[in-house]
Write a protein that holds these residues in place. Sequence first.
Motif, PDB file in Angstrom:
ATOM      1  N   TYR A  63      16.918 -57.539  -2.260  1.00  0.00           N
ATOM      2  CA  TYR A  63      15.833 -56.751  -1.660  1.00  0.00           C
ATOM      3  C   TYR A  63      14.497 -57.252  -2.191  1.00  0.00           C
ATOM      4  O   TYR A  63      14.346 -57.452  -3.401  1.00  0.00           O
ATOM      5  CB  TYR A  63      16.022 -55.276  -2.020  1.00  0.00           C
ATOM      6  CG  TYR A  63      14.912 -54.379  -1.509  1.00  0.00           C
ATOM      7  CD1 TYR A  63      14.824 -54.066  -0.154  1.00  0.00           C
ATOM      8  CD2 TYR A  63      13.958 -53.841  -2.374  1.00  0.00           C
ATOM      9  CE1 TYR A  63      13.808 -53.244   0.328  1.00  0.00           C
ATOM     10  CE2 TYR A  63      12.942 -53.016  -1.902  1.00  0.00           C
ATOM     11  CZ  TYR A  63      12.874 -52.719  -0.545  1.00  0.00           C
ATOM     12  OH  TYR A  63      11.868 -51.908  -0.070  1.00  0.00           O
ATOM     13  N   GLY A 112      14.671 -48.198   7.072  1.00  0.00           N
ATOM     14  CA  GLY A 112      13.251 -48.555   7.075  1.00  0.00           C
ATOM     15  C   GLY A 112      12.671 -48.525   8.485  1.00  0.00           C
ATOM     16  O   GLY A 112      13.091 -47.709   9.306  1.00  0.00           O
ATOM     17  N   ALA A 166      19.334 -45.448   5.986  1.00  0.00           N
ATOM     18  CA  ALA A 166      18.017 -45.729   5.377  1.00  0.00           C
ATOM     19  C   ALA A 166      17.542 -47.112   5.807  1.00  0.00           C
ATOM     20  O   ALA A 166      17.402 -48.024   4.984  1.00  0.00           O
ATOM     21  CB  ALA A 166      18.111 -45.639   3.855  1.00  0.00           C
ATOM     22  N   LEU A 204      18.664 -48.937  14.444  1.00  0.00           N
ATOM     23  CA  LEU A 204      19.906 -48.168  14.544  1.00  0.00           C
ATOM     24  C   LEU A 204      19.652 -46.709  14.889  1.00  0.00           C
ATOM     25  O   LEU A 204      20.504 -46.040  15.479  1.00  0.00           O
ATOM     26  CB  LEU A 204      20.644 -48.200  13.204  1.00  0.00           C
ATOM     27  CG  LEU A 204      21.598 -49.347  12.941  1.00  0.00           C
ATOM     28  CD1 LEU A 204      22.150 -49.233  11.533  1.00  0.00           C
ATOM     29  CD2 LEU A 204      22.727 -49.369  13.964  1.00  0.00           C
TER      30      LEU A 204
END
Length: 446
Positions: free
Chosen positions: A91, A158, A156, A301
Amino acid sequence: MDRRYFLSKSGLLLAAASPLAWASDDENTSRKKKDRHHDDTKPTPQPPPGGTVKSRVIVIGGGMGGATVAKYLRLWGDGIAVTLVERNSSYISNIMSSMVLTGQRTMSSLTYNYSKLLSAYGVQVVTDDVVEIDPVGVKVRLGSGTILSADRIVLAPGVDFDTVPGLGTSDRMPHAWKAGTQTTLLASQLAAMTDGAPVVLAIPKAPYRCPPGPYERACLIGDWLKTRKPKSRLTVLDANPAILTEADNFTQAFALHGITYVPNASITSVDPATMSVFTSVGDFRNNGVVNLIPGQRAGGLVAATGLNNATMLPGDTTYRFAGVDQLTYASTVSGAGKVHIIGDASATGQPKAGHIANQEAKICADAIVRSLAGLQPDPAPVTNSACYSTITMTQASWLTAVFQYNASTHAMAATTAGSGASTGWSAENFKEMNTWFNALMADSFA
Ligand SMILES: Cc1cc2nc3c(=O)[nH]c(=O)nc-3n(C[C@H](O)[C@H](O)[C@H](O)COP(=O)(O)OP(=O)(O)OC[C@H]3O[C@@H](n4cnc5c(N)ncnc54)[C@H](O)[C@@H]3O)c2cc1C
């Protein structure tokens, strides 16, 4: 809502049969014993009692929100097996990434891997893309074709970016708003430009990730130009009617750095061939470098699963972010309550910020742990966010906010008592900023 129940259509295999199935409990136990041997001070996750996995959670996205929720589910959960699916093997932090543009940070100094989540907390990390979610069956399909199933999903992902008319596939006007190749590209464009060439930084309509972020980037670039390209000037084109946060500090800083600020400048189109930006308040032509930050919405998504039911901007035809129950972060879409959405992708009374994603992750982890044990969520959660803004290359201001759940509005709201900003900026704040950043990243990834 157009939810697709891919499992019923495809009849694909479940997690237990996949090569990515959970590591055996024996492996987990021996790994934890080994870790304790190396570092006795390390917090120990709750092992599945008697080697039994009681429940499973899939976390999608290993950024600020996803990494934190995976870690805390293992720390607080009783027999909860956690699989984190992240498309990248490491990340890169967005936080501090504007300092790569001024040569003060390297990308590697902002890169975090997932080894601690596995070795210290027993999170199973899978490097893959989640391509489909069944929110009712609580299953996900990976790019590799593997299907994972669980009792809960935490999403999660983003943000994703709007397309800008005229930009096409050109990379000449990078946003650098997701740290990565665009960040290094923008840094090299700034370094290579002729002294005297104009620079433009375009800010989208809120809500976007990190409300003070574009203003702080403008300050950094403005300060950097003064010594590196002293004949160049920066123009900030803001689609919003005014500076959104720390208006006093940023207004003074823009004057200090000779930055031209243009409010209400919504981009209508761009021409990367001539590096021109066309806006609702005029054309800005032949700019040397254009940092074009487009409008934002929850990671793909969310809409693909039909969970985007919140925040429609004027002129929009679609909802951009995911509505959530702000006690649990469970989706408010009917039938999708076992999918929790945290971080920038969710719509709450809190800003889209890494510190907030970290806080939401803990509230969400706690709510899932309680729910799996048949308990109610904490009825009065509190979160907080600190943010330091680089006003010059060596000095920073700060902004802090405390949010409390309001039972009447069912939303997190900023408290007056706990919120405030610095008057001015200092080198001391700049030092504290680094301490705050290291602590936040350690809480999320280590
Ligand atoms: C320049 C800049 C400066 C900032 N400064 C600050 C600051 O000072 N303080 C602060 O609090 N915040 C700051 N932020 C904001 C902060 O970076 C974000 O709010 C935070 O990263 C949001 O966390 P997240 O988990 O929602 O998303 P991210 O951290 O973006 O993580 C999302 C992850 O999901 C993965 N993913 C997405 N879709 C899939 C999929 N289908 N399958 C698998 N993986 C997937 C992505 O690869 C990514 O790793 C800044 C942002 C920028 C751009």
